[in-house]
Design an enzyme around this catalytic site. Sequence first.
Site, PDB file in Angstrom:
ATOM      1  N   SER A  93      -5.152   1.846  -2.566  1.00 37.52           N
ATOM      2  CA  SER A  93      -4.182   2.234  -3.578  1.00 37.52           C
ATOM      3  C   SER A  93      -3.048   1.225  -3.626  1.00 37.52           C
ATOM      4  O   SER A  93      -3.013   0.288  -2.833  1.00 37.52           O
ATOM      5  CB  SER A  93      -3.630   3.623  -3.273  1.00 37.52           C
ATOM      6  OG  SER A  93      -2.870   3.565  -2.081  1.00 37.52           O
ATOM      7  N   LYS A  94      -2.149   1.438  -4.556  1.00 36.42           N
ATOM      8  CA  LYS A  94      -1.074   0.484  -4.813  1.00 36.42           C
ATOM      9  C   LYS A  94      -0.350   0.005  -3.563  1.00 36.42           C
ATOM     10  O   LYS A  94      -0.009  -1.160  -3.445  1.00 36.42           O
ATOM     11  CB  LYS A  94      -0.027   1.071  -5.783  1.00 36.42           C
ATOM     12  CG  LYS A  94      -0.526   1.341  -7.154  1.00 36.42           C
ATOM     13  CD  LYS A  94      -0.507   2.821  -7.512  1.00 36.42           C
ATOM     14  CE  LYS A  94      -1.350   3.627  -6.558  1.00 36.42           C
ATOM     15  NZ  LYS A  94      -1.665   4.975  -6.899  1.00 36.42           N
ATOM     16  N   ARG A  95      -0.151   0.941  -2.635  1.00 35.68           N
ATOM     17  CA  ARG A  95       0.618   0.549  -1.461  1.00 35.68           C
ATOM     18  C   ARG A  95      -0.108  -0.483  -0.609  1.00 35.68           C
ATOM     19  O   ARG A  95       0.441  -1.055   0.315  1.00 35.68           O
ATOM     20  CB  ARG A  95       0.990   1.786  -0.623  1.00 35.68           C
ATOM     21  CG  ARG A  95      -0.171   2.391   0.133  1.00 35.68           C
ATOM     22  CD  ARG A  95       0.185   3.743   0.707  1.00 35.68           C
ATOM     23  NE  ARG A  95      -1.009   4.468   1.101  1.00 35.68           N
ATOM     24  CZ  ARG A  95      -1.582   4.373   2.310  1.00 35.68           C
ATOM     25  NH1 ARG A  95      -1.059   3.592   3.216  1.00 35.68           N
ATOM     26  NH2 ARG A  95      -2.666   5.055   2.576  1.00 35.68           N
TER      27      ARG A  95
END
Length: 447
Positions: free
Chosen positions: A211-213
């Site tokens: 995911s984005k993180r």
Amino acid sequence: MEKVVTRIPPSPTGHLHIGTARTALYNFLFARKHKGDFIMRSEDTDRARSTLAFEEEIREGLTWLSLTTDSFSRQSERAAIYRSYLEKIINEDKAYISKEESKSNPGESIEVVRLRNPNIPLTFADEVRGDITFDTTELGDFVIARSLDDALYHFAVVVDDFEMGVTHVIRGEDHISNTPRQILIQEAIGAPRPYYAHLPLILALDRSKMSKRHGAVALYQYRDTGFFPQAILNYLALLGWNPGTPQEIFSLPELIEAFDVAKIQKAGAVFDIEKLKWFNKEWFKIVPQSDIEPTLRAALKKTFDISTPDERVVKNLIHLIRDRSTVLSDITKDVEEGEYDFAFKAPVLDPALIKWKKDETAKDALPRLHEVITRLTGATDSDNPEAIKSILWDYAEKVGKGEVLWPLRVSLTGKEKSPDPFTVIATLGIPEALRRIQNACDTIEAS
RNA sequence: GGCCCUAUCGUCUAACGGUUAGGACAGCGCCCUUUCACGGCGUAAAUCCGGGUUCGAUUCCCGGUAGGGUCACCA
């Protein structure tokens, strides 16, 4: 046999995720392999979070990857269809309207539609994992619509897959637990059960869902740093699937040919940027010239302010770039950092660099350079490094390769590091090479 | 936590009961090119643990353990 139909149903609430791209790829491959259709459906029933811009980006991304779709639809435009199915199953008492207090707007009274859950144990066959059994009791009479005109995701998906003739649902493993409720809805509306294949998730380094993180997860980020769509496709295909042969480099048509659901992996796969880079490097050697050239020309214009470069040099430079670059942006970077200065700028010579051995003086190289000039002067020009090599090689071997080649290369490029002298001469052409060597001789003599 | 899924080198994976457990990426070393890059060769590195079944388990079964996914009036 009925026509195979697969689909990619992204919801336009964010950028095109690399995982969505892979899901699209597998669906595409399966459909094309079986001469079926691959359709796209924008799952924009969440009006608040969906945007046209994301929808557009997702469509463009798939097009960029050459994952062509056979049709496109939006769930937001299909409310009437969902409503008719909702009314039908309410009439049949397979679902019912329930007056309750709104959860999103506490205090407001709304009429949601709930499915009458038959509360049965349910088993479905998954093409990659085998039989999976759930006890549907724990689902309860779950909500399938906020109102008759506002169907929720699960209901819309099932109706659409049915209406659109989807035969194979190939999607991420995160949907396994959604499958029983969708099957319950299917049975309520009388839809046949499609084949299911749940793909292993793409994982980040810490083995959690990417995911984005975790950094770059959007396709456009990879496009922007200069990965080729061919390489991305190739890498994604092999992330969670294997052809059963040692072959690693696959074009899209080759993937269609080789693809086989039975060889899809069960366990999640960590996304490894290093391996992606390797694929890109390999593809750098084989992509059409038109995939490279615009970037090179833009870089030349920007760095050297050359808008009409010598075409011979550009052509030869592309050969060089093909096996020296990893991503497209390397071209810009390398041009900016002077890697290819030799191709467009006469070198500024440091006589001290000409010396091959420490106890030599630059002047010692003079007779050797003169001999090179003599040999080159009568020779036929060529943009093949091997041909140039044959003009000079025997002399270099006789006198000493370092003694000849090092000063030659330095006179041509003025740099400590560069491609070999034969390649440089082949790139520039003999006349320009001669000018540079002569110039080097003059500089040495004047020093 | 309930439910579900998964488990071979650091990573992607091959081996569908019998292999010195193979390949690729990354790492390391050597060679080539008397520069850089490319390339070639080599090296190190894995079957999560415990029980079965079997003459024989990476492979089949069970149990642990670990990791992941999912539990909305989001999709």
